[in-house]
Design an enzyme around this catalytic site. Structure first.
Site, short mmCIF file in Angstrom:
data_model
loop_
_atom_site.label_atom_id
_atom_site.label_comp_id
_atom_site.label_asym_id
_atom_site.label_seq_id
_atom_site.Cartn_x
_atom_site.Cartn_y
_atom_site.Cartn_z
N ASN A 34 0.85 -1.18 0.00
CA ASN A 34 0.00 0.00 0.00
C ASN A 34 0.89 1.24 0.00
O ASN A 34 2.00 1.22 0.56
CB ASN A 34 -0.91 0.02 1.23
CG ASN A 34 -2.07 0.99 1.08
OD1 ASN A 34 -3.05 0.68 0.42
ND2 ASN A 34 -1.95 2.17 1.67
N SER A 130 -17.99 -8.18 -7.58
CA SER A 130 -19.22 -7.74 -6.92
C SER A 130 -19.46 -8.54 -5.65
O SER A 130 -19.20 -9.74 -5.60
CB SER A 130 -20.43 -7.90 -7.85
OG SER A 130 -21.61 -7.51 -7.17
N LYS A 184 -19.63 -5.89 -15.50
CA LYS A 184 -19.80 -5.41 -14.12
C LYS A 184 -20.57 -4.09 -14.09
O LYS A 184 -21.39 -3.86 -13.20
CB LYS A 184 -18.42 -5.22 -13.47
CG LYS A 184 -18.46 -4.58 -12.07
CD LYS A 184 -19.34 -5.36 -11.09
CE LYS A 184 -19.10 -4.99 -9.64
NZ LYS A 184 -19.32 -3.58 -9.32
N HIS A 187 -24.12 -4.98 -14.51
CA HIS A 187 -24.57 -5.53 -13.22
C HIS A 187 -25.00 -4.40 -12.30
O HIS A 187 -26.07 -4.45 -11.67
CB HIS A 187 -23.43 -6.32 -12.58
CG HIS A 187 -23.62 -6.65 -11.13
ND1 HIS A 187 -23.45 -5.71 -10.12
CD2 HIS A 187 -23.97 -7.80 -10.50
CE1 HIS A 187 -23.70 -6.27 -8.95
NE2 HIS A 187 -24.01 -7.54 -9.15
N ASN A 188 -24.18 -3.35 -12.21
CA ASN A 188 -24.52 -2.25 -11.32
C ASN A 188 -25.73 -1.47 -11.82
O ASN A 188 -26.52 -0.97 -11.01
CB ASN A 188 -23.31 -1.32 -11.18
CG ASN A 188 -22.22 -1.92 -10.31
OD1 ASN A 188 -22.17 -3.13 -10.12
ND2 ASN A 188 -21.34 -1.10 -9.80
N GLU A 191 -28.58 -3.40 -10.74
CA GLU A 191 -28.67 -3.19 -9.30
C GLU A 191 -29.44 -1.89 -8.99
O GLU A 191 -30.29 -1.87 -8.09
CB GLU A 191 -27.26 -3.13 -8.71
CG GLU A 191 -27.17 -2.88 -7.22
CD GLU A 191 -25.72 -2.75 -6.78
OE1 GLU A 191 -25.39 -1.73 -6.15
OE2 GLU A 191 -24.93 -3.65 -7.10
#
Length: 483
Positions: A34, A130, A184, A187-188, A191
């Site tokens: 990180n 997800s 994706k 998908h959202n 959603e």
């Protein structure tokens, strides 16, 4: 540093940290890095007992810890930050290595990045993930794009850490370059629609049906035992049953009614317009969130709420079953719009996407996981060229059965002044697609009148233009060189 890690994760916010832990729990040695070293240290100190982690303080140490071919998972904020991290690590990699972007990147950015890194011999995999922080830790739905070669190396690892339903992993190779992030994104978008439709059902049950939040929680729990069974229905019941500790009021009544978003729904609508894909229920759900957050407009128009003369008094006259049918039919339409959009994008961008496999990997781990996804999977397996769910016999019969209730519920909401934009858009979409004639013919006439944009006729081939300003308004064919 010895190259001992099978995969590395850089970016240790909630999602990155939990994916790293998931990988370690499944027996992989995971290099972790990180920009803020304190996060790396905290992860190893708190969760080091869960598996094998190799902490790295610098990008050079991180890359050196990875076995060849190196697999590097980037979990940072989408946009410029992703580009910066990719460039920083790409300079340290060799041909055959791979960078995986597991964030919510725009698929066009993923296509650009994949093309640029391919020229340098590096595999770039844009992968949708997800399931939120819980899914990332315990098994998400994973949607990787990129080359087939990269999936052969990376796929078994991703499949292992994904959710599993009926023994099958909720992970598959979606397609080349940006296909994974595109799926994706859709998908959202689904959603957004799913959440809006559920919220509209709640609003109807409360504002028209007179039920309390606790009573509606019970209704949703009942629905979750039937064909509407899904993650979102289940958590909705929990939210509605919750009581605020500070006030004793229903939790839903002490939350501001202004919904936020992170942009993926907006991307879905924008991309749908580019593709000419009619995702009207998804679009209305996105616009409903936008409208809810426009407090200056809502404050200006709020005095209108006191004047209800435009609202026709009407008793509910509907059972909970009517609203259940309307919700189910609307959800089928919204999901079908998402599948249509994926099919349109596959044709546009040359992706070979298995639509049945998309339904399969969304059955577990992801936010829109639902029981009827297995039926969508089966429908596409039985008929690989299936145009849409409304052409599948069982779904078509269910929509036909729901139609009277669906129309009546939308009409009642309109008469009572209860906004149901997604219910209404889904119903209008259904009626549009099954109409023998649409008013688009008039629009074509208007376009030809003011802009000479031409039109096609129903009785013969060719494109035509009417010379509207000339006497007798003669018609000429425009695709044969006629003047």
């Amino acid at each position: 540093m010895e190259a001992s890690a099978q995969i590395g994760v850089t970016g240790l916010a909630v999602m990155g940290r939990n994916l790293a832990r998931n990988l370690a729990r499944n027996g992989y040695t995971v290099a972790v890095h990180n920009r803020t070293p304190a996060r790396t240290k905290a992860l190893v100190e708190e969760f080091g007992h869960e598996g094998a982690f190799v902490p790295a303080g610098t990008p050079q140490e991180f890359v050196a810890a990875l076995e060849r071919p190196r697999r590097l998972l980037v979990m940072v904020k989408a946009g410029a930050a992703t580009d910066e991290v990719i460039e920083e690590f790409a300079a340290l990699l060799e041909p055959g290595d791979m960078i995986v972007d597991g964030g919510n990147a725009h698929f066009a950015d993923t296509r650009r990045r994949e093309r640029a890194l391919r020229e340098r011999g590096i595999h770039f995999v844009g992968s949708g993930v997800s399931g939120g922080e819980e899914g990332a830790l315990n098994g998400p739905s994973i949607m990787p794009g990129g080359s087939a070669e990269s999936y052969r190396v990376l796929g078994p690892m991703l499949e292992r850490i994904s959710a599993h339903v009926d023994g099958e992993p909720c992970c598959t190779h979606i397609g080349t370059d940006g296909a994974g992030h595109f799926v994706k994104m859709v998908h959202n978008g689904i959603e957004y629609a799913d959440m809006q439709l559920i919220s509209e059902a709640y609003h109807l049950l409360r504002e028209v049906g007179g039920h309390s939040p606790a009573e509606i929680a019970g209704i949703f729990r009942g629905w979750n035992g039937g064909r509407l069974e899904s993650y979102l229905i289940g958590i909705t019941a929990e939210v509605l049953a919750h009581t605020d500790a500070a006030t004793g009021e229903p939790f839903v009544d002490i939350v501001r009614d202004a919904a936020e978003q992170k942009g993926t729904g907006r991307w879905t609508v924008q991309s749908a317009l580019d593709l000419g894909s009619p995702v009207t229920a998804i679009a209305q759900a996105a616009f409903a969130r936008v409208a809810s957050a426009r407090t200056e407009l809502r404050d200006a128009y709020r005095p209108l709420a006191a004047r209800r003369a435009d609202v026709v008094p009407h008793e509910l006259g509907h059972s909970v079953l009517d609203i259940e049918k309307a919700l189910y039919a609307s959800k089928v339409i919204a999901y079908d719009q998402g599948w249509t959009m994926i099919r349109d994008a596959a044709a546009e961008y040359g992706w070979d996407i298995d639509l049945g496999a998309v339904a399969r990997i969304w059955r577990g781990g992801c936010i829109i996981r639902a029981a009827f996804l297995d039926r969508i999977r089966a429908a596409h397996a039985a008929e690989p060229g299936l145009v849409g769910l409304l052409a599948e016999e069982r779904f078509a019969a269910e929509i036909a059965d729901a139609l009277p209730s669906w129309r009546s519920v939308v009409a009642t909401a309109t008469l009572r002044g209860v906004p149901v934009p997604a219910f209404s858009a889904a119903l209008a979409h259904y009626d549009t697609l099954r109409s023998e004639r649409l008013p688009a013919a008039l629009i074509q006439g208007q376009r030809d009148f003011f802009g000479a944009h031409t039109y096609r006729r129903t009785d013969r081939d060719g494109s035509y233009h009417t010379r509207w300003a000339e006497p007798g308004r003669p018609e000429v064919r425009t695709d044969t060189g006629a003047a």
